[in-house]
Structures are given as structure tokens and as C-alpha cells.
Write an enzyme that holds these catalytic residues in place. Structure first.
Site, PDB file in Angstrom:
ATOM      1  N   LYS A  80       0.851  -1.196   0.000  1.00 32.54           N
ATOM      2  CA  LYS A  80       0.000   0.000   0.000  1.00 32.54           C
ATOM      3  C   LYS A  80       0.881   1.239   0.000  1.00 32.54           C
ATOM      4  O   LYS A  80       1.921   1.266   0.676  1.00 32.54           O
ATOM      5  CB  LYS A  80      -0.898  -0.033   1.245  1.00 32.54           C
ATOM      6  CG  LYS A  80      -1.942   1.075   1.301  1.00 32.54           C
ATOM      7  CD  LYS A  80      -2.804   0.927   2.544  1.00 32.54           C
ATOM      8  CE  LYS A  80      -3.914   1.960   2.603  1.00 32.54           C
ATOM      9  NZ  LYS A  80      -4.771   1.786   3.801  1.00 32.54           N
ATOM     10  N   SER A 155      -9.593   1.644   2.813  1.00 33.03           N
ATOM     11  CA  SER A 155      -8.764   2.407   1.909  1.00 33.03           C
ATOM     12  C   SER A 155      -7.692   1.584   1.190  1.00 33.03           C
ATOM     13  O   SER A 155      -7.120   2.053   0.212  1.00 33.03           O
ATOM     14  CB  SER A 155      -8.081   3.543   2.679  1.00 33.03           C
ATOM     15  OG  SER A 155      -7.234   3.018   3.682  1.00 33.03           O
ATOM     16  N   SER A 179      -9.655  -0.675   7.055  1.00 32.80           N
ATOM     17  CA  SER A 179      -9.091  -0.559   5.708  1.00 32.80           C
ATOM     18  C   SER A 179      -8.338  -1.762   5.168  1.00 32.80           C
ATOM     19  O   SER A 179      -8.030  -1.790   3.987  1.00 32.80           O
ATOM     20  CB  SER A 179      -8.173   0.654   5.642  1.00 32.80           C
ATOM     21  OG  SER A 179      -8.950   1.800   5.490  1.00 32.80           O
TER      22      SER A 179
HETATM   23  N1  GLN Z   1     -12.983   4.035   6.185  1.00 33.59           N
HETATM   24  C1  GLN Z   1     -12.443   4.484   7.431  1.00 33.59           C
HETATM   25  C2  GLN Z   1     -12.046   5.935   7.292  1.00 33.59           C
HETATM   26  O1  GLN Z   1     -12.324   6.501   6.296  1.00 33.59           O
HETATM   27  C3  GLN Z   1     -11.263   3.643   7.822  1.00 33.59           C
HETATM   28  C4  GLN Z   1     -10.061   3.923   7.020  1.00 33.59           C
HETATM   29  C5  GLN Z   1      -8.871   3.110   7.422  1.00 33.59           C
HETATM   30  O2  GLN Z   1      -8.969   2.086   8.092  1.00 33.59           O
HETATM   31  N2  GLN Z   1      -7.715   3.603   7.048  1.00 33.59           N
HETATM   32  O3  GLN Z   1     -11.475   6.531   8.152  1.00 33.59           O
END
Ligand code: GLN
Length: 492
Positions: A80, A155, A179
Site C-alpha cells: 500500500k 482504503s 481498511s
Molecule cells: N474508512 C475508514 C475511514 O475513512 C477507515 C479507514 C482506514 O482504516 N484507514 O477513516
């Protein structure tokens, strides 16, 4: 969304279909060389990434120093783009870091390199990991390999899509509120969020430091187990890394789950959870029971407050962490400024996307004088209540089973204009981050041709129970053996 996509069973003759433990056998027997594996993956990326956009940066050359490892297998891994890779651009999916090349490797990357892994490329993501659909990337959205009109989740959507589509044998993601697990569920692969403190955060670009963890995304549980073993361990460079942790033992097959007690929290199956998702998850719990586990309904009464607490705590931490992107030390700097203040403002205005700006404003607001007690402090108290819910559950259960995401992959564009609808995608993964627990998502069925993920949540530092239960489930089922037929690809 366009009509249901085709799927197929994995093909043992296709290198990019295999899990890493299967590849290892071929490499050890000398039937294929590491360079063949590398080239097969690069070809696959050339074939399908125009459609998927899972990668921000691809490293097409096989590292020459790995040419002669005296028969020790080497494997590519996709990473990532918020994890530092020495000499390889690391953008966080943001314009502000679009040309940033880190001078060092994250500890997680070093640990993988020591075990013969090398970086195949950097994967697409929501900017600074803020999002649940991979649509908040400055490099364009990633698409779901099971249906090109659907999101891959986020994400870490690029990592999950790459593993699902055969563009990488395995990958790293990061999980602050879901994420790793949510995109793994939406793309039909395995994803694990380790206990907070298990895996070093050194070199992971900080979003919300009290919640962030790096985790593996793989084709099956065996590979997840292998990567967890490689990633876990104390790191003096991360002050929140847990000292004295027991290492994870090597993977094993698991035939029976006799004596394992599973709680199924009713709050995780309530309104908002799609019927087909609920059905697949309950059926999966049935499989675990057939394997010898005992399962019963339980309650985590404060679940409904998790999302609100998270959207105060995470933006608060983000607003502080992202203050460092000021145009002075690294990343983008505006060329329009006429004063220092102007330079800060314009750099950040040009460099950050809409969701990141929204989080910075939210975070700055909840931390400001007069609002701190009303919002931030209260959210921290709710966090404690959520931790206590889980602690009570551990008196009766070895793990909890639930859906990972309330729905299967949703259409691209469906939620971009409605941040609250987008935030709901993580309603079932966020409590785990607030409590610092380990959790794993694995494929447990399909609804309308799209994968459904089963989430297993464990006691702090008890990743092993989750891996064992998930391994037993995969030995008894074949959901992990299906592959998407991507776009116009000819079905073999
Ligand atoms: N979707 C969640 C957010 O927007 C979690 C994102 C993540 O785990 N990085 O914060």
C-alpha cells in the site's frame, strides 16, 4: 451496475492464480524460477491494470541482487502506498506527496526483505487512508475485479484488488477503521488487522496513530499466517510497539474446532446489514459448528456509538498528524505564494483532496478550546465502554464472528456525494480498532456474484486462534478458490 461478472475456479497451471505456499512448492522443486514468477505478474499487471487501476507505481524489473539466492525462494509483494519503501515513490494517494521518494524502508518492509520478499509495486488507496471505496485517490479510483462498476472497498482497495485479480500474490495494507478487512471482504480475499502494537508502525505514514496497524492481504489463510509471522514482533523504533510478544508459530492444517467457543454479536446482524450477507455469515457459523465449535448469540451493547466516537478520535489525530505537510520539509510546495502564511495555505489547498480537508476541519474543531470536553473527551469515554463490551465477551468466548461489511461491494460513485453513507461501510470494523483487537476477514460466500466476508474478532494478542479457526473453515470450504474473470478477459 452492469450485469453480474463471471467467476471461475482457480487454475493450478496458472502462476498468477496460485497462493504463495503453492508457488513455494514449485520454486523449491525448481519447476519455476523466481524470475518466471516475477514476469508472470508483470504481464498480468500489463493485461488488467488499465481496467483496475490497482497500482500507483509498478516496479517492472526483477531485482538483480535476488538472482542468486542459492535456492532460497523469493516472492514479490504489493505494498500500500502509505508504507515507506526506500527509493520507491510513496504517495499516500495524495497530490501533496505525488513525487515523494522515501530515503528509508518501513520496519514491516525490512522484515519482509529479510525473508526474501521484494516490492512489486505500490498500490492505490484513498488519500491518506481516509475512505472506504478507493475513490478518494488523487490517482483515480480502483475498480473491483469482480465487477468493474463496483468499488473494491478502501482504503487499501488497490492491495485487495491486486491480490484478487492475480496482479500480486499477496500484499500489505493498513487498517485504522477497517481498511484491510473491508476491501478484503469486498474483493473476496483474506485480510487481517493485528492487535495494536503487534506490527511496527515505523514507516507507516500516520493517519490516526492510536488506531493504525499494518496488516496482510492474501489469497488464503495459510499465506496470511505466513505473513503475520514475518510482520509481528517488537520494534524499538515504534514507541507503541508491544515488547515481549510471543511469536506466531508456523502455519498448520486444522481439522477440528472442538472446545472453541464463538459469540455472534446481535448488534452486528441488525438493520443495515444486507440479507444475503447475514445469511452467508450465519451459514459460515454453521460450518464452524459442524467442525466442533460451539456458537451462540451475544451482545456488545455499545456498538452503535463506535462510528461516532471514531469520527471524532480519528480526525482529531489526523488533524495533528497532517500538520507536517506544510510545503517546507517535503512534498508539494505551491509556486503562487507571496508570503509564508500564503505558502502554507496554498500548498495545503492545492495538495489535499476534499475528504482530507473535511477530516482536518473536523479534527481541528473537536480539539479546539471549549469543544474538547464536549466531543473529544466524550469520544474517549465511549471508547472505554466499547473496550469493556469486548472484555466482558472474553469471559465467555474465544472469538466473535460477524460480517466484515454490512453490504457487498457497492457501485462506484454511489456514496461519493454522501460522506455519512460512506462512513457506514466501516460500522462493523471500527469497534475492533477502538479496542485495539486483532480481527481477520475471509471469504464466506457470494451475493449477486460479489464476495461476502466473514469477520473473526479475537482477544488481544490472540491472532493464533483467529488463524486456526479461519484455516479450519478454509479446509472445509472452497470460497477462497474462486477467481474473478476480469473485464474483457477470455474465460479459460
Ligand atoms: N474508512 C475508514 C475511514 O475513512 C477507515 C479507514 C482506514 O482504516 N484507514 O477513516
Amino acid at each position: 451496475m452492469r450485469c453480474q461478472q463471471r467467476m471461475r475456479k482457480m487454475d493450478e497451471g496458472c502462476l498468477t492464480d496460485l497462493s504463495v505456499h503453492q508457488l513455494r512448492v514449485l520454486l523449491e522443486r525448481g519447476e519455476v524460477a523466481p524470475r518466471d514468477v516475477h514476469e508472470a505478474y508483470v504481464r498480468r499487471i500489463e493485461e488488467v491494470d488499465d481496467q483496475l487501476n490497482a497500482y500507483i507505481t509498478v516496479c517492472p524489473d526483477f531485482p538483480p541482487e535476488l538472482e542468486n539466492r542459492h535456492g532460497r525462494p523469493v516472492f514479490p509483494v504489493a505494498v500500500k502506498d502509505n508504507i515507506m519503501t526506500r527509493g520507491i515513490r510513496t504517495t499516500c494517494g495524495s497530490r501533496i506527496l505525488a513525487r515523494f521518494i522515501p530515503p528509508y524502508d518501513a520496519t514491516a518492509i525490512l522484515r519482509l526483505k529479510e525473508r526474501g520478499l521484494y516490492v512489486l509495486g505500490k498500490t492505490n488507496m484513498d488519500e491518506f487512508a481516509m475512505g472506504s471505496s478507493c475513490e478518494n485517490s488523487a490517482f483515480g479510483p480502483t475498480r473491483n475485479p469482480w465487477n468493474l462498476d463496483a468499488v473494491p472497498g478502501g482504503s487499501s482497495g488497490g492491495s485487495a484488488a491486486a491480490v484478487a485479480a492475480g496482479e500480486a500474490p499477496w500484499a500489505l495494507g493498513s487498517d485504522t477503521g477497517g481498511s484491510v478487512r473491508q476491501p478484503a471482504a469486498l474483493c473476496g480475499v483474506v485480510g487481517m488487522k493485528p492487535t495494536y502494537g503487534r506490527v511496527s508502525r515505523f514507516g507507516l505514514v500516520a493517519f490516526a496513530s492510536s488506531l493504525d496497524q499494518i496488516g496482510p492481504i492474501t489469497r488464503d489463510v495459510w499465506d496470511c499466517w505466513v505473513l503475520m509471522r514475518a510482520l509481528c514482533g517488537h520494534d524499538p523504533l515504534d514507541s507503541t510497539s508491544a515488547p515481549g510478544q510471543a511469536p506466531i508459530p508456523p502455519p498448520q492444517s486444522v481439522e477440528s474446532l472442538g472446545g472453541v467457543r464463538i459469540g455472534v454479536p446481535r448488534e452486528y446482524l441488525g438493520p443495515g446489514v444486507e440479507d444475503a450477507v447475514r445469511d452467508a455469515v450465519l451459514k459460515a457459523v454453521g460450518v464452524l459448528e459442524e467442525l466442533g465449535a460451539r456458537a451462540e448469540e451475544c451482545s456488545l451493547p455499545h456498538t452503535e456509538y463506535g462510528l461516532s466516537a471514531y469520527y471524532i478520535i480519528a480526525p482529531a489525530e489526523a488533524s495533528s498528524n497532517l500538520a507536517r505537510y506544510d510545503g517546507v520539509r517535503y512534498g508539494h510546495r505551491t509556486c503562487q505564494a507571496s508570503s509564508l502564511l500564503d505558502m502554507y495555505e496554498l500548498t495545503r489547498q492545492e495538495g489535499f483532496g476534499a475528504e482530507v480537508k473535511r477530516r482536518i476541519m473536523l479534527g481541528t474543531y473537536v480539539l479546539s478550546a471549549g469543544y474538547y470536553d464536549a466531543y473529544y473527551l466524550r469520544a474517549q469515554k465511549v471508547r472505554t465502554l466499547i473496550c469493556r463490551d469486548f472484555e466482558r465477551a472474553w469471559a465467555r468466548y474465544d472469538l466473535l464472528a460477524a460480517p466484515t461489511s454490512p453490504t457487498v461491494a457497492f457501485p462506484l460513485g454511489e456514496r461519493t456525494a454522501d460522506p455519512l453513507a460512506m462512513y457506514m461501510a466501516d460500522v462493523l470494523t471500527i469497534p475492533v480498532n477502538l479496542a485495539g483487537l486483532p480481527a481477520l476477514s475471509l471469504p464466506c460466500g457470494f451475493a449477486r456474484g460479489l464476495p461476502v466476508g466473514l469477520q473473526l474478532i479475537g482477544r488481544p494478542f490472540d491472532e493464533l486462534t483467529l488463524l486456526r479457526v479461519a484455516q479450519a473453515f478454509q479446509q472445509a470450504t472452497d470460497y477462497h478458490l474462486y477467481r474473478p474473470v476480469v473485464g474483457g478477459e477470455v474465460d479459460g
